[in-house]
Design a protein around this motif. Structure first.
Motif, mmCIF file in Angstrom:
data_model
loop_
_atom_site.group_PDB
_atom_site.id
_atom_site.type_symbol
_atom_site.label_atom_id
_atom_site.label_comp_id
_atom_site.label_asym_id
_atom_site.label_seq_id
_atom_site.Cartn_x
_atom_site.Cartn_y
_atom_site.Cartn_z
ATOM 1 N N ILE A 84 30.132 9.672 6.354
ATOM 2 C CA ILE A 84 30.289 10.165 4.998
ATOM 3 C C ILE A 84 30.783 11.640 4.988
ATOM 4 O O ILE A 84 32.008 11.981 4.480
ATOM 5 N N VAL A 85 30.331 12.342 5.837
ATOM 6 C CA VAL A 85 30.733 13.942 6.107
ATOM 7 C C VAL A 85 31.991 13.598 6.802
ATOM 8 O O VAL A 85 32.984 14.892 6.515
ATOM 9 N N GLY A 86 32.576 12.798 7.591
ATOM 10 C CA GLY A 86 33.799 12.477 8.274
ATOM 11 C C GLY A 86 34.749 12.572 7.269
ATOM 12 O O GLY A 86 35.895 12.836 7.321
ATOM 13 N N CYS A 87 34.432 11.800 6.043
ATOM 14 C CA CYS A 87 35.448 11.362 4.988
ATOM 15 C C CYS A 87 35.454 12.648 4.038
ATOM 16 O O CYS A 87 36.604 12.484 3.533
ATOM 17 N N LEU A 88 34.641 13.435 3.862
ATOM 18 C CA LEU A 88 34.986 14.506 3.143
ATOM 19 C C LEU A 88 36.203 15.308 3.143
ATOM 20 O O LEU A 88 36.787 15.597 2.254
ATOM 21 N N PRO A 89 36.883 15.593 4.333
ATOM 22 C CA PRO A 89 38.117 16.465 4.465
ATOM 23 C C PRO A 89 39.439 15.467 3.695
ATOM 24 O O PRO A 89 40.387 16.209 3.303
ATOM 25 N N ALA A 90 39.024 14.335 3.600
ATOM 26 C CA ALA A 90 40.295 13.415 2.960
ATOM 27 C C ALA A 90 40.164 13.782 1.486
ATOM 28 O O ALA A 90 41.143 13.635 0.924
ATOM 29 N N ALA A 91 39.209 14.016 0.928
ATOM 30 C CA ALA A 91 38.865 13.788 -0.537
ATOM 31 C C ALA A 91 39.900 15.163 -1.024
ATOM 32 O O ALA A 91 40.640 14.708 -2.089
ATOM 33 N N PHE A 94 43.593 13.447 -1.029
ATOM 34 C CA PHE A 94 44.039 12.745 -1.992
ATOM 35 C C PHE A 94 43.989 13.337 -3.561
ATOM 36 O O PHE A 94 44.756 12.833 -4.194
ATOM 37 N N LEU A 95 43.219 14.354 -3.595
ATOM 38 C CA LEU A 95 43.151 15.139 -4.764
ATOM 39 C C LEU A 95 44.432 15.582 -5.050
ATOM 40 O O LEU A 95 44.865 15.795 -6.412
ATOM 41 N N ALA A 96 45.279 16.054 -4.152
ATOM 42 C CA ALA A 96 46.510 16.698 -4.392
ATOM 43 C C ALA A 96 47.490 15.778 -5.265
ATOM 44 O O ALA A 96 48.380 16.286 -5.762
ATOM 45 N N GLY A 97 47.317 14.509 -4.777
ATOM 46 C CA GLY A 97 48.182 13.665 -5.512
ATOM 47 C C GLY A 97 49.696 13.342 -5.188
ATOM 48 O O GLY A 97 50.577 13.083 -5.819
ATOM 49 N N THR A 98 49.787 13.905 -4.097
ATOM 50 C CA THR A 98 51.261 14.007 -3.344
ATOM 51 C C THR A 98 51.290 12.856 -2.369
ATOM 52 O O THR A 98 50.377 12.394 -1.717
ATOM 53 N N LEU A 107 45.083 10.062 7.265
ATOM 54 C CA LEU A 107 44.906 10.228 8.703
ATOM 55 C C LEU A 107 43.566 10.923 8.899
ATOM 56 O O LEU A 107 42.962 10.707 9.816
ATOM 57 N N ALA A 108 43.231 11.562 8.093
ATOM 58 C CA ALA A 108 41.625 12.251 8.048
ATOM 59 C C ALA A 108 40.478 10.781 8.177
ATOM 60 O O ALA A 108 39.746 10.795 8.903
ATOM 61 N N LEU A 109 40.747 9.877 7.273
ATOM 62 C CA LEU A 109 39.891 8.860 7.360
ATOM 63 C C LEU A 109 40.278 8.016 8.682
ATOM 64 O O LEU A 109 38.820 7.503 9.184
ATOM 65 N N PHE A 110 41.161 7.813 9.221
ATOM 66 C CA PHE A 110 41.723 7.245 10.526
ATOM 67 C C PHE A 110 40.731 7.825 11.415
ATOM 68 O O PHE A 110 40.226 7.010 12.160
ATOM 69 N N GLY A 111 40.933 9.074 11.618
ATOM 70 C CA GLY A 111 40.181 9.999 12.391
ATOM 71 C C GLY A 111 38.339 9.755 12.510
ATOM 72 O O GLY A 111 37.944 9.594 13.364
ATOM 73 N N THR A 112 38.103 9.712 11.101
ATOM 74 C CA THR A 112 36.683 9.622 10.965
ATOM 75 C C THR A 112 36.181 7.994 11.688
ATOM 76 O O THR A 112 35.155 8.193 12.144
ATOM 77 N N PHE A 113 36.984 7.406 11.258
ATOM 78 C CA PHE A 113 36.624 5.887 11.645
ATOM 79 C C PHE A 113 36.947 5.564 13.210
ATOM 80 O O PHE A 113 36.188 4.919 13.761
ATOM 81 N N LEU A 114 37.533 6.569 14.008
ATOM 82 C CA LEU A 114 37.961 6.220 15.279
ATOM 83 C C LEU A 114 36.807 7.027 16.055
ATOM 84 O O LEU A 114 36.480 6.572 17.200
#
Length: 115
Positions: A84-91, A94-98, A107-114
């Motif tokens: 959960i904490v690892g996923c926080l930087p991705a939020a 995604f909110l930037a909407g670009t 990439l942030a989520l990929f790094g978290t799950f690695l």
């Protein structure tokens, strides 16, 4: 080995380094205000981590918090918390909407799950 390059230190700083990476990608996309806010959050978090990790009362509090979940569920609880904490930087990415934000978040989520 050095404490700065230990596996524990890398795991401690990894979410903030990921947030810095997301920050630069968001800045590249032109979202300068959001990037400035994320940069302030990342740098403040790193500074707090450096200061607080050297205090004995922080170490005691971490030990107490670690022992709160029952022994039989402790490993799963802290594993879930780490994801959960690892996923926080991705939020924010995604909110930037670009497109760059979505790429950075992915990439942030990929790094978290690695890890």
């Amino acid at each position: 080995g050095s404490k700065v390059c230990s596996r524990t230190a890398i795991r401690m700083y990894a979410p903030m380094v990921a947030l810095l990476g997301v920050t630069f990608l968001i800045a590249y996309s032109g979202e300068y205000f959001l990037a400035a806010m994320l940069l302030a959050i990342a740098l403040t978090s790193m500074a707090l981590l450096v200061v607080l990790s050297r205090m004995e009362c922080t170490k005691d509090a971490i030990k107490i918090a670690y022992e709160l979940p029952p022994k039989q569920t402790r490993a799963k609880f802290w594993g879930t918390a780490q994801v959960i904490v690892g996923c926080l930087p991705a939020a924010p990415a995604f909110l930037a909407g670009t497109t760059v934000g979505y790429l950075a978040g992915g990439l942030a989520l990929f790094g978290t799950f690695l890890s």
